[in-house]
Enzyme design. Sequence first.
Site, PDB file in Angstrom:
ATOM      1  N   LYS A 190       0.859  -1.221   0.103  1.00  0.00           N
ATOM      2  CA  LYS A 190       0.312  -0.014  -0.027  1.00  0.00           C
ATOM      3  C   LYS A 190       0.968   1.329  -0.136  1.00  0.00           C
ATOM      4  O   LYS A 190       0.499   2.534  -0.432  1.00  0.00           O
ATOM      5  CB  LYS A 190      -0.890  -0.021   1.054  1.00  0.00           C
ATOM      6  CG  LYS A 190      -2.089  -1.008   1.114  1.00  0.00           C
ATOM      7  CD  LYS A 190      -3.045  -0.537   2.192  1.00  0.00           C
ATOM      8  CE  LYS A 190      -4.096  -1.777   2.405  1.00  0.00           C
ATOM      9  NZ  LYS A 190      -4.818  -1.556   3.501  1.00  0.00           N
ATOM     10  N   ASP A 246      -9.718   2.968   2.833  1.00  0.00           N
ATOM     11  CA  ASP A 246      -9.807   2.303   3.977  1.00  0.00           C
ATOM     12  C   ASP A 246     -10.483   3.388   4.918  1.00  0.00           C
ATOM     13  O   ASP A 246     -11.050   2.860   6.050  1.00  0.00           O
ATOM     14  CB  ASP A 246      -8.162   2.003   4.508  1.00  0.00           C
ATOM     15  CG  ASP A 246      -7.979   0.578   3.951  1.00  0.00           C
ATOM     16  OD1 ASP A 246      -8.767  -0.186   3.497  1.00  0.00           O
ATOM     17  OD2 ASP A 246      -6.663   0.343   3.928  1.00  0.00           O
TER      18      ASP A 246
HETATM   19  P1  NAP Z   1       0.749  -4.130   8.760  1.00  0.00           P
HETATM   20  O1  NAP Z   1       1.074  -2.668   7.980  1.00  0.00           O
HETATM   21  O2  NAP Z   1       1.808  -5.354   8.336  1.00  0.00           O
HETATM   22  O3  NAP Z   1       0.933  -3.850  10.494  1.00  0.00           O
HETATM   23  C1  NAP Z   1       0.626  -4.829  11.293  1.00  0.00           C
HETATM   24  C2  NAP Z   1       0.659  -4.396  12.758  1.00  0.00           C
HETATM   25  O4  NAP Z   1       0.534  -5.313  13.658  1.00  0.00           O
HETATM   26  C3  NAP Z   1       1.777  -3.728  13.256  1.00  0.00           C
HETATM   27  O5  NAP Z   1       1.422  -2.751  13.982  1.00  0.00           O
HETATM   28  C4  NAP Z   1       2.589  -4.673  14.164  1.00  0.00           C
HETATM   29  O6  NAP Z   1       3.512  -4.280  15.111  1.00  0.00           O
HETATM   30  C5  NAP Z   1       1.367  -5.505  14.516  1.00  0.00           C
HETATM   31  N1  NAP Z   1       1.541  -6.760  15.068  1.00  0.00           N
HETATM   32  C6  NAP Z   1       1.514  -7.865  14.119  1.00  0.00           C
HETATM   33  N2  NAP Z   1       2.045  -9.201  14.837  1.00  0.00           N
HETATM   34  C7  NAP Z   1       1.805  -8.740  16.315  1.00  0.00           C
HETATM   35  C8  NAP Z   1       1.890  -9.293  17.449  1.00  0.00           C
HETATM   36  N3  NAP Z   1       2.148 -10.502  17.630  1.00  0.00           N
HETATM   37  N4  NAP Z   1       1.700  -8.695  18.834  1.00  0.00           N
HETATM   38  C9  NAP Z   1       1.487  -7.356  18.779  1.00  0.00           C
HETATM   39  N5  NAP Z   1       1.348  -6.494  17.444  1.00  0.00           N
HETATM   40  C10 NAP Z   1       1.592  -7.176  16.540  1.00  0.00           C
HETATM   41  O7  NAP Z   1      -0.487  -4.563   8.480  1.00  0.00           O
HETATM   42  P2  NAP Z   1      -1.943  -3.625   8.329  1.00  0.00           P
HETATM   43  O8  NAP Z   1      -1.984  -3.267   6.948  1.00  0.00           O
HETATM   44  O9  NAP Z   1      -1.871  -2.685   9.182  1.00  0.00           O
HETATM   45  O10 NAP Z   1      -3.141  -4.632   8.620  1.00  0.00           O
HETATM   46  C11 NAP Z   1      -3.435  -4.916   9.970  1.00  0.00           C
HETATM   47  C12 NAP Z   1      -4.632  -6.031  10.334  1.00  0.00           C
HETATM   48  O11 NAP Z   1      -5.804  -5.339  10.003  1.00  0.00           O
HETATM   49  C13 NAP Z   1      -4.590  -7.283   9.317  1.00  0.00           C
HETATM   50  O12 NAP Z   1      -5.022  -8.351  10.001  1.00  0.00           O
HETATM   51  C14 NAP Z   1      -5.397  -6.903   8.111  1.00  0.00           C
HETATM   52  O13 NAP Z   1      -6.061  -7.848   7.458  1.00  0.00           O
HETATM   53  C15 NAP Z   1      -6.467  -6.011   9.045  1.00  0.00           C
HETATM   54  N6  NAP Z   1      -7.047  -5.022   8.007  1.00  0.00           N
HETATM   55  C16 NAP Z   1      -8.364  -5.028   7.975  1.00  0.00           C
HETATM   56  C17 NAP Z   1      -9.167  -4.170   7.208  1.00  0.00           C
HETATM   57  C18 NAP Z   1     -10.468  -4.269   6.933  1.00  0.00           C
HETATM   58  O14 NAP Z   1     -11.064  -3.625   5.921  1.00  0.00           O
HETATM   59  N7  NAP Z   1     -11.262  -4.764   7.728  1.00  0.00           N
HETATM   60  C19 NAP Z   1      -8.303  -3.097   6.176  1.00  0.00           C
HETATM   61  C20 NAP Z   1      -6.927  -3.154   6.335  1.00  0.00           C
HETATM   62  C21 NAP Z   1      -6.245  -3.969   7.284  1.00  0.00           C
HETATM   63  P3  NAP Z   1       4.975  -4.044  14.898  1.00  0.00           P
HETATM   64  O15 NAP Z   1       4.907  -2.686  14.035  1.00  0.00           O
HETATM   65  O16 NAP Z   1       5.735  -3.980  16.062  1.00  0.00           O
HETATM   66  O17 NAP Z   1       5.509  -5.073  13.511  1.00  0.00           O
END
Ligand code: NAP
Length: 289
Positions: free
Chosen positions: A66, A102
Amino acid sequence: MLKYLGVIGFPLKRSLSPAFQQAALDHLRLDVVYEAWPTPDDGLETRMKTVRSPRVIGANVTIPHKEAVMRMVDEVDETAARVGAANTIVNREGRLFGYNTDVSGLTRALAEDGGFESAGKRVVVAGAGGAARAAVAGLLEAGAVSVTVINRTLSRANRLVEDLRPYADQTELRALPETYASWAAVMGVCDLLLNCTSAGSAAFDSESPVPFELIRSGMLVGDLIYDPAETVLMTEARKRGALVLGGLPMLVYQGAASFELWMGRKAPVDVMFEAARSAVEAGAAKGVK
Ligand code: NAP
């Protein structure tokens, strides 16, 4: 001429977009195919060239591209520029336009499915990735009184806060480390806890970083994760009398907004919801990872 749409991400094993976008296209009898386009980092430039083809209407973009696609489009809209990430590309005669749906997807889900009005509210955002950026941008726009970002990697939360601070005129915006003391300091007074981490999703075997015992009755707990449809965080929040919102409404609304940008007509949201729910159930039944 048959036209194409697709979702660009990697590894894309559990993306629901092909299922619910195709259902919408078929419902309206449009001669368009929506595909999954798994694209590793070193294939992104080539993939974006194919999106300029006259047969391609546009694309969705998901983890991990993204932010990178922002440099590969010709123009970005104001929201995508603010968030620093685009999840929707529109091909207009070979020129690529980047959008971020989003933000509006989450705002709509909070209002319509969570019954939550963000203006004047105190919010805790768990996570500091792309989803958290969109969430914080939407909460600032809606006039939340305070937004606290708690993330495992504090430097990433600090960066998010500094990037979005220029848009926080009415909001107290801060980052805290992911410690029990941080959670204890904010959970007692917040109206909404929003999980924007990927911890708790079917794709990762990790547990939510939120200490469940701090969840209070009457607050809203929103989880952006949509697969599984009911996360452990949501179940624990329900047990404690909190109101609960899962990630499916946001997913469908951001997709509906993308659809409207591509097709210039209203998206059949009910059809998209039904197809997305069926796809989650089918994936869970197969145990797909
Ligand atoms: P991303 O950019 O990869 O960020 C992941 C985030 O999760 C980071 O803050 C990471 O922390 C944290 N994290 C991962 N594993 C963790 C753990 N075990 N303990 C604590 N923190 C953890 O991903 P993203 O795009 O933000 O997406 C995040 C989630 O939102 C995904 O599950 C995605 O499917 C969901 N999402 C949903 C929608 C929707 O429309 N419903 C839209 C977008 C995203 P660090 O910075 O420390 O690595």
